[in-house]
Design an enzyme around this catalytic site. Structure first.
Site, PDB file in Angstrom:
ATOM      1  N   LYS A   1       0.830  -1.215   0.000  1.00 35.26           N
ATOM      2  CA  LYS A   1       0.000   0.000   0.000  1.00 35.26           C
ATOM      3  C   LYS A   1       0.865   1.266   0.000  1.00 35.26           C
ATOM      4  O   LYS A   1       0.639   2.178  -0.778  1.00 35.26           O
ATOM      5  CB  LYS A   1      -0.919   0.040   1.242  1.00 35.26           C
TER       6      LYS A   1
ATOM      7  N   ARG B   1      -9.781   1.168   8.258  1.00 35.54           N
ATOM      8  CA  ARG B   1      -9.436  -0.207   8.611  1.00 35.54           C
ATOM      9  C   ARG B   1     -10.561  -0.893   9.364  1.00 35.54           C
ATOM     10  O   ARG B   1     -10.418  -2.045   9.749  1.00 35.54           O
ATOM     11  CB  ARG B   1      -8.205  -0.206   9.491  1.00 35.54           C
TER      12      ARG B   1
ATOM     13  N   ARG C   1      11.967  -5.004   5.151  1.00 35.50           N
ATOM     14  CA  ARG C   1      11.669  -3.613   4.782  1.00 35.50           C
ATOM     15  C   ARG C   1      12.488  -2.606   5.589  1.00 35.50           C
ATOM     16  O   ARG C   1      12.754  -2.785   6.756  1.00 35.50           O
ATOM     17  CB  ARG C   1      10.189  -3.332   5.037  1.00 35.50           C
TER      18      ARG C   1
ATOM     19  N   ARG D   1      11.173  -0.561  11.024  1.00 36.66           N
ATOM     20  CA  ARG D   1      10.108  -0.216  11.974  1.00 36.66           C
ATOM     21  C   ARG D   1      10.095  -1.181  13.163  1.00 36.66           C
ATOM     22  O   ARG D   1      10.345  -2.380  12.997  1.00 36.66           O
ATOM     23  CB  ARG D   1       8.752  -0.284  11.261  1.00 36.66           C
TER      24      ARG D   1
ATOM     25  N   ARG E   1      -1.147  -8.153  13.580  1.00 37.28           N
ATOM     26  CA  ARG E   1      -1.597  -7.242  12.509  1.00 37.28           C
ATOM     27  C   ARG E   1      -2.443  -7.997  11.484  1.00 37.28           C
ATOM     28  O   ARG E   1      -3.448  -7.491  10.990  1.00 37.28           O
ATOM     29  CB  ARG E   1      -0.383  -6.584  11.832  1.00 37.28           C
TER      30      ARG E   1
HETATM   31  P1  AP5 Z   1       4.878  -1.555   1.815  1.00 41.37           P
HETATM   32  O1  AP5 Z   1       4.527  -0.773   0.613  1.00 41.37           O
HETATM   33  O2  AP5 Z   1       5.612  -0.840   2.908  1.00 41.37           O
HETATM   34  O3  AP5 Z   1       3.580  -2.324   2.384  1.00 41.37           O
HETATM   35  P2  AP5 Z   1       2.310  -1.772   3.151  1.00 41.37           P
HETATM   36  O4  AP5 Z   1       1.124  -2.441   2.602  1.00 41.37           O
HETATM   37  O5  AP5 Z   1       2.323  -0.265   3.169  1.00 41.37           O
HETATM   38  O6  AP5 Z   1       2.635  -2.390   4.576  1.00 41.37           O
HETATM   39  P3  AP5 Z   1       2.574  -1.773   6.033  1.00 41.37           P
HETATM   40  O7  AP5 Z   1       3.302  -2.743   6.922  1.00 41.37           O
HETATM   41  O8  AP5 Z   1       3.066  -0.345   6.077  1.00 41.37           O
HETATM   42  O9  AP5 Z   1       1.107  -1.858   6.346  1.00 41.37           O
HETATM   43  P4  AP5 Z   1       0.484  -1.927   7.692  1.00 41.37           P
HETATM   44  O10 AP5 Z   1      -0.894  -1.822   7.266  1.00 41.37           O
HETATM   45  O11 AP5 Z   1       0.791  -3.055   8.562  1.00 41.37           O
HETATM   46  O12 AP5 Z   1       1.189  -0.711   8.492  1.00 41.37           O
HETATM   47  P5  AP5 Z   1       0.728   0.789   8.802  1.00 41.37           P
HETATM   48  O13 AP5 Z   1       1.920   1.625   8.840  1.00 41.37           O
HETATM   49  O14 AP5 Z   1      -0.410   1.187   7.923  1.00 41.37           O
HETATM   50  O15 AP5 Z   1       5.731  -2.833   1.330  1.00 41.37           O
HETATM   51  C1  AP5 Z   1       6.274  -3.749   2.259  1.00 41.37           C
HETATM   52  C2  AP5 Z   1       7.636  -4.254   1.731  1.00 41.37           C
HETATM   53  O16 AP5 Z   1       7.406  -5.035   0.558  1.00 41.37           O
HETATM   54  C3  AP5 Z   1       8.606  -3.129   1.348  1.00 41.37           C
HETATM   55  O17 AP5 Z   1       9.902  -3.483   1.702  1.00 41.37           O
HETATM   56  C4  AP5 Z   1       8.473  -3.033  -0.200  1.00 41.37           C
HETATM   57  O18 AP5 Z   1       9.675  -2.616  -0.804  1.00 41.37           O
HETATM   58  C5  AP5 Z   1       8.092  -4.473  -0.580  1.00 41.37           C
HETATM   59  N1  AP5 Z   1       7.159  -4.545  -1.705  1.00 41.37           N
HETATM   60  C6  AP5 Z   1       6.094  -3.737  -1.952  1.00 41.37           C
HETATM   61  N2  AP5 Z   1       5.446  -4.129  -3.077  1.00 41.37           N
HETATM   62  C7  AP5 Z   1       6.112  -5.226  -3.543  1.00 41.37           C
HETATM   63  C8  AP5 Z   1       5.931  -6.093  -4.676  1.00 41.37           C
HETATM   64  N3  AP5 Z   1       4.930  -5.929  -5.555  1.00 41.37           N
HETATM   65  N4  AP5 Z   1       6.804  -7.117  -4.823  1.00 41.37           N
HETATM   66  C9  AP5 Z   1       7.817  -7.323  -3.939  1.00 41.37           C
HETATM   67  N5  AP5 Z   1       8.033  -6.523  -2.878  1.00 41.37           N
HETATM   68  C10 AP5 Z   1       7.201  -5.493  -2.666  1.00 41.37           C
HETATM   69  O19 AP5 Z   1       0.119   0.579  10.264  1.00 41.37           O
HETATM   70  C11 AP5 Z   1       0.954   0.298  11.362  1.00 41.37           C
HETATM   71  C12 AP5 Z   1       0.113   0.257  12.641  1.00 41.37           C
HETATM   72  O20 AP5 Z   1      -0.496   1.542  12.877  1.00 41.37           O
HETATM   73  C13 AP5 Z   1      -1.079  -0.729  12.623  1.00 41.37           C
HETATM   74  O21 AP5 Z   1      -0.670  -2.040  12.993  1.00 41.37           O
HETATM   75  C14 AP5 Z   1      -1.990  -0.089  13.670  1.00 41.37           C
HETATM   76  O22 AP5 Z   1      -1.545  -0.335  14.978  1.00 41.37           O
HETATM   77  C15 AP5 Z   1      -1.823   1.404  13.394  1.00 41.37           C
HETATM   78  N6  AP5 Z   1      -2.780   1.911  12.375  1.00 41.37           N
HETATM   79  C16 AP5 Z   1      -2.478   2.390  11.136  1.00 41.37           C
HETATM   80  N7  AP5 Z   1      -3.583   2.784  10.487  1.00 41.37           N
HETATM   81  C17 AP5 Z   1      -4.616   2.540  11.342  1.00 41.37           C
HETATM   82  C18 AP5 Z   1      -6.026   2.717  11.233  1.00 41.37           C
HETATM   83  N8  AP5 Z   1      -6.592   3.227  10.110  1.00 41.37           N
HETATM   84  N9  AP5 Z   1      -6.796   2.358  12.288  1.00 41.37           N
HETATM   85  C19 AP5 Z   1      -6.244   1.852  13.430  1.00 41.37           C
HETATM   86  N10 AP5 Z   1      -4.916   1.650  13.595  1.00 41.37           N
HETATM   87  C20 AP5 Z   1      -4.106   2.001  12.554  1.00 41.37           C
END
Ligand code: AP5
Length: 214
Positions: free
Chosen positions: A13, A87, A126, A160, A171
């Site tokens: 994402k 979410r 990552r 992270r 998660r």
């Molecule tokens: P990346 O693009 O970073 O993946 P992502 O989907 O953004 O993953 P996240 O871990 O950031 O999502 P998340 O939802 O767990 O975390 P968030 O920060 O939102 O890609 C991942 C890796 O894969 C990278 O190294 C990239 O290079 C590689 N990659 C990407 N595409 C690829 C491909 N096609 N092929 C191969 N490799 C690839 O949330 C963190 C925490 O915050 C949550 O756990 C929660 O506690 C809180 N939080 C955030 N939003 C909310 C909400 N709306 N409500 C409540 N709590 C929330």
């Protein structure tokens, strides 16, 4: 244009949001990034957020919706990319209302579909540039310039705290229980598109561009 990226942790994402924000001059709103910023403050709410993120549990709807509301008030001509928000169903309904209040609406919801097996490698490999937000991976997408971010030249590259197998399990459970039901919510609105998150990054990006230019 206002779009949402939906998908499990590590689906891609953030990677795609960043690319699309540059390609379409849209503002990327990553609730994960906003919450990580908020968790740095030395307040009880900051500590509460930090504990939730590190454990992998979702932060309350109230906190997250307030953060998004503040950003939407500032406006952005090219529209918004919601990265990791909504979410929960509660967040999705709140977003509809906030957009309606701003006399706008969602254009598309893009689900990045992925198999759980690849997630551990993506998450544990990552690292991110803390200055510009560029996302890298140790083997799949390493930095070209030794130790410096390709995008902004910073040395501030970090892993992270929640990118470990224990937190990932929580998660994923949170995603399956609370976020996956949003697929049906947006399907019923006729604005859901699904892309294959296992394809190479640039191929997925091309597909997303085609969806948005339709
Ligand atoms: P990346 O693009 O970073 O993946 P992502 O989907 O953004 O993953 P996240 O871990 O950031 O999502 P998340 O939802 O767990 O975390 P968030 O920060 O939102 O890609 C991942 C890796 O894969 C990278 O190294 C990239 O290079 C590689 N990659 C990407 N595409 C690829 C491909 N096609 N092929 C191969 N490799 C690839 O949330 C963190 C925490 O915050 C949550 O756990 C929660 O506690 C809180 N939080 C955030 N939003 C909310 C909400 N709306 N409500 C409540 N709590 C929330």
């Amino acid at each position: 244009m206002n779009i949402i990226f939906l998908g499990a942790p590590g689906a891609g994402k953030g990677t795609q949001s960043r690319m699309v924000s540059l390609q379409f001059d849209m503002l990327q709103l990553s609730t994960g990034d906003m919450l990580r910023d908020a968790s740095m403050s030395d307040t009880s709410i900051g500590k509460e957020i930090s504990t939730m993120i590190d454990s992998g549990e979702l932060v309350t709807d109230e906190i997250v919706v307030t953060l998004i509301e503040e950003k939407l008030k500032q406006g952005h001509k090219g529209g918004f990319i919601f990265d990791g928000f909504p979410r929960t169903l509660g967040q999705a309904i709140a977003l509809d209302q906030l957009l309606e209040n701003n006399k706008t609406a969602l254009t598309a919801v893009i689900e990045i579909k992925i198999d759980n097996e690849v997630l551990i490698d993506r998450i544990t490999g990552r690292y991110t540039c803390l200055d510009c937000g560029e996302v890298y991976h140790e083997s799949i997408r390493p930095i070209a310039l030794n130790k410096f971010c390709d995008s902004c030249g910073s040395k501030n590259l970090k892993k992270r705290a929640d990118d470990n197998e224990f937190s990932l399990r929580t998660r994923l459970n949170e995603h399956n229980d609370k976020t996956a039901p949003l697929i049906d919510y947006y399907l019923s609105k006729g604005i859901l598109y699904t892309v294959d998150g296992l394809k190479p990054i640039d191929d997925i990006n091309k597909e997303i561009n085609e969806i948005l230019l339709k």
